[in-house]
Write an enzyme that holds these catalytic residues in place. Structure first.
Site, mmCIF file in Angstrom:
data_model
loop_
_atom_site.group_PDB
_atom_site.id
_atom_site.type_symbol
_atom_site.label_atom_id
_atom_site.label_comp_id
_atom_site.label_asym_id
_atom_site.label_seq_id
_atom_site.Cartn_x
_atom_site.Cartn_y
_atom_site.Cartn_z
ATOM 1 N N GLU A 1 7.242 65.052 67.577
ATOM 2 C CA GLU A 1 8.407 65.220 68.365
ATOM 3 C C GLU A 1 7.634 64.819 69.913
ATOM 4 O O GLU A 1 6.457 64.983 70.035
ATOM 5 C CB GLU A 1 8.877 66.928 68.789
ATOM 6 C CG GLU A 1 9.693 67.074 67.456
ATOM 7 C CD GLU A 1 10.309 68.593 67.672
ATOM 8 O OE1 GLU A 1 10.878 68.827 66.774
ATOM 9 O OE2 GLU A 1 10.255 69.055 68.699
ATOM 10 N N GLU B 1 -1.078 60.295 61.752
ATOM 11 C CA GLU B 1 -1.075 61.114 60.787
ATOM 12 C C GLU B 1 -2.220 61.994 60.860
ATOM 13 O O GLU B 1 -3.081 62.332 60.128
ATOM 14 C CB GLU B 1 -1.010 60.389 59.622
ATOM 15 C CG GLU B 1 0.210 59.802 58.913
ATOM 16 C CD GLU B 1 0.289 59.239 57.632
ATOM 17 O OE1 GLU B 1 -0.103 60.048 56.636
ATOM 18 O OE2 GLU B 1 1.009 58.240 57.305
#
Length: 379
Positions: free
Chosen positions: A127, A363
């Site tokens: 986010e 990631e």
């Protein structure tokens, strides 16, 4: 660990090289300049079985293991990191999450369409205000009858606009509670689910990265993956596999940069000699090749352990950390070997240089990988 490629890996590598020469190579800079996401390429990759590499045959996938998967990503990324990144995100994140944690009915419904490349997958965890700090996510899912109502936004989402289906992690409990997040399958076209801004990126420009915005988005309760409250724990397991993907992506970019630099060093003449004959250049090439080989061994070790069903928390973090940093170093040295030409878009190393940096961020940053590795050591 096997030091040589299996027959399957050799066949996959050759298939990807042939495909890349025909369908990717001619368009690399055109896609990069215009930031065009070549959706059709992924349908074609689906026909080759590369959009469901790890998906069992019963769900329409190729049914291969992680070593074959690593080979496919590395070979694609050797040609174009953007295509390797999108293929990896589709396979390991969205498809991987459904494969590992969804119900049988959900697998039957979604995996065949994802594995064939008919549908493209997205995965929403990050986010705007919570990157590494995913536990503090603000996107909420509130139960209302037979539905959950989602509100919030996700960003840096691969295929956030073009994806046909997304696995979305939203908060169903209190902020900061690791058992207060739940994974949902959300289909494109669901009212209240929209794509936001597309990012204008340094590299990986042909891989689409956008926001996903949820405004009173109603998702059926049957679209919950696993149990309510398991979403974050599921995500950490998915990311273990995802880190192997990024290690493979890093490996491919580094290999592509080395091959370009090696070829150029044999052709470029200075002082009536190919520059490869100068120790300053030859030693760079030796270091690059050695570091790539070490990264390859770490990556394939993690892949084989994952295949064997072992815990790869530490090994995938080590592979991702080392391979991504090697990718940046190798691409940097490749530009140096090309000299002024390396700084222009007429030669491939400029793009490898831009693409490589994402591998140390996406990631889980290099710093997060060190945290993961340190925790396993200090247990």
């Amino acid at each position: 660990m096997e030091a040589v490629a299996t027959e399957n890996q050799t066949l996959i590598a050759q298939m990807v090289r042939d495909f890349g020469a025909q369908h990717i190579q001619p368009h690399i800079m055109e896609w990069d300049e215009s930031q065009e996401f070549p959706r059709d390429v992924f349908r074609r990759l689906g026909e080759l079985g590369l959009m469901g590499v790890l998906v069992p045959a019963e769900y329409g996938g190729a049914g291969f293991g992680y070593p074959e998967y690593v080979t496919a990503i590395a070979e694609l990324s050797r040609i174009d990191g953007s295509i390797g990144l999108s293929m990896a995100a589709h396979n390991s994140l969205c498809t991987g999450h459904i494969l590992q944690h969804a119900s049988e009915a959900q697998k039957q419904k979604y995996l065949p369409r994802l594995a064939s490349g008919e549908w493209l997958g997205a995965w929403g965890l990050t986010e705007p205000n919570t990157g590494s700090d995913a536990g503090n996510m603000r996107t909420t899912a509130v139960r209302d009858g037979d539905d959950y109502v989602l509100n919030g936004a996700k960003n840096f989402i691969t295929h956030g606009k073009s994806g046909d289906v997304a696995v979305v992690i939203a908060r169903t409990g209190e902020v900061g509670d690791s058992h207060a997040m739940t994974a949902f399958i959300v289909e494109r076209g669901t009212p209240g689910f929209a794509a936001g801004r597309k990012e204008n990126k340094l590299g990986m420009r042909a891989s689409e990265t956008t926001e996903m915005i949820f405004t009173d988005c109603r998702v059926p309760a049957e679209n919950v993956i696993g149990q309510v409250g398991e979403g974050f724990v599921q995500s950490l397991k998915v990311l273990d596999g995802g880190r192997i993907s990024i290690a493979a992506l890093s490996l491919g970019i580094a290999q592509g940069a080395l091959e370009a630099a090696l070829q150029y060093s044999k052709e470029r003449q200075q002082f009536n000699l190919p520059i490869s004959q100068f120790q300053g250049i030859a030693f760079k090439l030796a270091d690059m090749a050695t570091e790539i080989e070490a990264a390859r061994l770490l990556t394939y070790r993690a892949a084989e352990m994952k295949d064997a069903g072992l815990n790869v928390n530490r090994e995938s973090a080590m592979a991702k950390l080392y391979a991504s940093e090697v990718s940046v170093r190798v691409a940097n040295e490749a530009v140096q070997i090309f000299g002024g030409y390396g700084y222009t878009k007429d030669y491939p190393v400029e793009k490898f240089y831009r693409d490589a940096k994402l591998c140390t961020i996406g990631e889980g940053t290099s710093e997060i990988q060190k945290l993961v590795i340190a925790r396993t050591l200090l247990k």
